[in-house]
Structures are given as structure tokens and as C-alpha cells.
Scaffold this active site. Structure first.
Site, PDB file in Angstrom:
ATOM      1  N   TYR A 111       0.806  -1.231   0.000  1.00  0.00           N
ATOM      2  CA  TYR A 111       0.000   0.000   0.000  1.00  0.00           C
ATOM      3  C   TYR A 111       0.833   1.272   0.000  1.00  0.00           C
ATOM      4  CZ  TYR A 111      -4.141  -2.772   0.681  1.00  0.00           C
ATOM      5  OH  TYR A 111      -5.152  -3.670   0.501  1.00  0.00           O
ATOM      6  N   LYS A 139       2.823 -14.805   5.013  1.00  0.00           N
ATOM      7  CA  LYS A 139       3.116 -15.785   3.959  1.00  0.00           C
ATOM      8  C   LYS A 139       4.642 -15.915   3.933  1.00  0.00           C
ATOM      9  CE  LYS A 139       1.683 -18.249   0.355  1.00  0.00           C
ATOM     10  NZ  LYS A 139       0.795 -19.409   0.443  1.00  0.00           N
ATOM     11  N   ASP A 169      -3.163 -18.273   3.681  1.00  0.00           N
ATOM     12  CA  ASP A 169      -4.149 -19.097   2.961  1.00  0.00           C
ATOM     13  C   ASP A 169      -4.811 -20.083   3.913  1.00  0.00           C
ATOM     14  OD1 ASP A 169      -1.506 -19.921   2.995  1.00  0.00           O
ATOM     15  OD2 ASP A 169      -1.537 -20.920   1.057  1.00  0.00           O
ATOM     16  N   ASP A 208      -6.455  -6.266   4.904  1.00  0.00           N
ATOM     17  CA  ASP A 208      -7.543  -5.739   4.088  1.00  0.00           C
ATOM     18  C   ASP A 208      -8.451  -6.883   3.630  1.00  0.00           C
ATOM     19  OD1 ASP A 208      -9.103  -4.222   2.434  1.00  0.00           O
ATOM     20  OD2 ASP A 208      -7.507  -3.603   1.074  1.00  0.00           O
TER      21      ASP A 208
END
Ligand code: NAD
Length: 364
Positions: A124, A193, A226, A250
Site C-alpha cells: 500500500y 506468507k 491461505d 484488508d
């Protein structure tokens, strides 16, 4: 005592929601001197900027703002006003409580978790390089020189940079633990991740582990993002406080809104060391603009968070229980809270706020 609060009226469905925020907060009896400020596509059309300096000046002066949603053009056009506000005011904590309300159509009951999304780092930051621009090609060549695997990036690529810093990770994880401690919560889960992005998400995870050592009274664990998505839709009751980098925060925020009945009821707060801006998780829902249709609950519950922040705990509690009461009764609610979305007895944005105000008045 009079509080000075900036009311950013937004665009799309924003202005009609902003009106209901103001009416509901005023109905609590807390004395607010509102400073209404426009930002978004309408101001952009008139003034060539979606975020005039006077809006930032107003928030800096008042220290507290509540914001209706603002549109961000997809793919082209101006960059997000929402992201700009968070960056300019260093609102590094995005706090999003995810709580079930009785009477809401949802697959789950009794969900009660809190998302801490890092708000200033990650993809971002908006450091991007356009495909086929000379600086993009130069950067690709440099990266390939550094990368022993040879030509891993095609020359027709666009590039986005993902920074994750120790400083920004440390402060969001600390905020999550402090919140857990002061709100009687038992566990913080860091989401990442790090198996794939070893230098960015790996740093986020390593930093989170270090911070966690300072809070032996709160349990700590981590999940790959995930897997976290699957776990949340299967057994959300296992989670308490989640701390995530910006992008995953988000995405998981909307997933969690889905767990409790949709975006219409998911509130949020953006908090920094100096300023606080409260806003719903949802966007400007432009297809419903001006139709008096969307659910005002998410922005009104964001106002509840604002009242708590101002120290007006009793007003916050009364406003939240008025909202919960109207939802539980299920009569004067918007279309999204009806069992059948085409139910002709659904009321509009203003009428649902009227019902909340009527309940609130009984408790004054
Ligand atoms: P959105 O959240 O505006 O709407 C998605 C869908 O969710 C809507 O079509 C509607 O079906 C439902 N919904 C949203 N708010 C609702 C409400 N209060 N009551 C009932 N249903 C509601 O997401 P989008 O369509 O992806 O984005 C629209 C614009 O909003 C985009 O420009 C986006 O960038 C912007 N946005 C702004 C913010 C913000 O202001 N903080 C946050 C997210 C998206």
C-alpha cells in the site's frame, strides 16, 4: 465537555451515511462540535484533488475524525484518499472488531475476534513502476543482476514494491498485545506468507515472535494466510486477536465481515499516536448512492468506537445496545439484514437510524 470532531462526508453512499452518524451520536447526548469536510470524487471534480489540505488541517486540529466511505477509481485515476489519510496522519493501527449480533443472517453465532491490520507498510505504500517505462526496465535489469536465477521477471512487467519494516511491524504487534491485555483477550495470532516471502513476511513473523516474548501472559501463534482463510470459515471460534500486514489485513477484514453477516455491520478504527479516524470496513457502494438503501450499522458502530476513544463509555454502550436491539427485533432494518433480501418491509438508511435513535432515547 464539548468534543471537536471532523466529519468526513465521503462520496457515493457516504453523504447519506455521514448524516446518520451525526444524528445517532448527537442522540447519545454527548456534546460534539462537528466540523464537516468533503473529500473524494465530488471534490476532485471541482478542485482537482480528492483530499484538499483543509481536510487534513481539520483532522490535525481536532485530533479525532469519523469518515464516511470514499471511492477509489480502479486501475487508473487518483490514488486512494483512505490510504493517503492513514499515511499522512500515521494511523498505523487499523482495528476492526468482528462480532456477531443476534438477529443477523449468518452461518455462525458468537463470533468475537479483533483484527489488527498494519496500515502504513506493505504494498500500500504505492511504490509502483509502470510496464514498459524506462525506469521499470532499468529496475528489472538491476533485480536480474542481483538474482542468481537469471531472468525471472519479463520486461513487459509492471512492478510493485512491498516494504515490511521492523519498526512498523513492532508497533502494530505491540498494539495488538496491549489491546489483548487491556481487553481480557487470551491469544494473538500473526498472519503471514513467510514460507514464500522470506525477507518481508519472514521479517514480519520474526519481529512478531520477538514482541510476543514480552507478553508471556498472552498466548501467541502464527498462521500462513491461505490456511488462515480456511480456518476462519471453518472454525472462527478458535481465534481471538489477529495481527496482519496491510494487504492480508484488508482481505481478511472482508472475509471476517462475511462471517458476521456482511459489510453492512463491520466497523473500524484507524489509530495513531496523535490522531484517530473512525470508518466502516465497507466502501462507498456507489451503485446504491442517493437511494437511502444501505445499512448504516457499520458507520454507527464505528461511531461507538469513536465514543469509546473519547472516553464516553456509557454513551458508547447505550448506542451499541440500541443498534443491537434494532437488529435483534429485525423489523426496522435495511434489506441486507432481512431473511429475504427482496423483503418489501425492509426500511431505508435513515429509517433504520430513526429506529436506533428512538431506542437510544428510551435509555437517556
Ligand atoms: P463496497 O464495500 O463499497 O461494496 C461492496 C458491496 O457490499 C456493495 O455492492 C453492497 O452489496 C455491499 N455493501 C457495502 N456496504 C454496505 C452497506 N453499508 N449496507 C449494505 N450493503 C453494503 O466495495 P466495492 O464495491 O468494492 O468498492 C466501492 C468503492 O469503495 C471503491 O471505489 C473502493 O475503492 C472504495 N472503498 C472505500 C473504502 C473506504 O472508504 N475506507 C473501503 C473499501 C472500498
Amino acid at each position: 465537555m464539548t468534543y471537536h470532531v471532523t466529519l468526513i462526508t465521503g462520496d457515493g453512499t457516504g453523504p447519506e451515511l455521514a448524516q446518520q452518524i451525526r444524528r445517532c451520536v448527537d442522540a447519545t447526548g454527548v456534546d460534539i462540535a462537528w466540523d464537516p469536510q468533503e473529500a473524494g470524487v465530488d471534490v476532485y471534480a471541482r478542485e482537482g484533488t480528492p483530499l484538499p489540505q483543509r481536510v487534513l488541517d481539520s483532522v490535525r486540529k481536532n485530533k479525532v475524525a469519523i469518515k464516511a466511505p470514499i471511492t477509489t477509481p480502479v486501475g487508473t485515476g487518483f490514488r486512494s484518499v483512505n490510504v493517503a489519510l492513514r499515511k499522512e496522519l500515521d494511523l498505523y493501527q487499523c482495528i476492526r472488531p468482528v462480532k456477531s449480533y443476534k438477529g443477523v443472517r449468518s452461518r455462525f453465532e458468537n463470533i468475537d475476534l479483533v483484527i489488527f491490520r498494519e496500515n502504513t507498510d506493505d504494498l500500500y505504500v504505492g511504490v509502483e513502476f509502470e510496464q514498459a517505462k524506462p525506469e521499470t526496465l532499468e529496475l528489472i535489469l538491476k533485480i536480474q543482476e542481483l538474482n542468481s536465477d537469471g531472468k525471472v521477471i519479463r520486461q513487459d512487467s509492471g512492478l510493485s514494491i512491498k516494504p515490511i519494516s521492523i519498526f512498523r511491524t513492532e508497533r502494530i504487534v505491540r498494539a495488538a498485545f496491549e489491546y489483548a491485555r487491556s481487553h481480557g483477550r487470551k491469544k494473538v495470532t500473526a498472519v503471514h506468507k513467510a514460507n514464500i516471502m522470506k525477507f518481508t513476511d519472514g521479517l514480519f513473523l520474526a519481529t512478531a515472535r520477538e514482541v510476543a516474548k514480552r507478553y508471556p501472559d498472552i498466548a501467541f501463534e502464527d498462521r500462513i494466510v491461505d490456511n488462515m482463510c480456511m480456518q476462519l470459515v471453518q472454525k472462527p471460534e478458535l481465534y481471538d486477536v489477529l495481527v496482519l500486514p496491510n494487504l492480508y489485513g484488508d482481505i481478511i477484514s472482508d472475509l471476517c465481515a462475511g462471517l458476521i453477516g456482511g459489510l453492512g455491520i463491520a466497523p473500524g478504527a484507524n489509530i495513531g499516536d496523535k490522531y484517530a479516524v473512525f470508518e466502516a470496513v465497507h466502501g462507498s457502494a456507489p451503485k446504491y448512492a442517493g437511494m437511502n438503501k444501505v445499512n448504516p450499522t457499520a458507520v454507527i458502530l464505528s461511531a461507538v468506537l469513536m465514543l469509546e476513544h473519547l472516553g464516553e463509555k456509557d454513551a458508547a454502550r447505550r448506542l451499541e445496545s440500541a443498534v443491537a436491539g434494532v437488529i435483534a427485533e429485525g423489523k426496522r432494518v435495511t434489506y441486507d439484514l432481512k431473511q429475504d433480501r427482496d423483503d418489501p418491509t425492509a426500511v431505508g438508511t435513515k429509517e433504520m437510524a430513526d429506529a436506533i435513535i428512538a431506542r437510544l432515547r428510551k435509555t437517556r
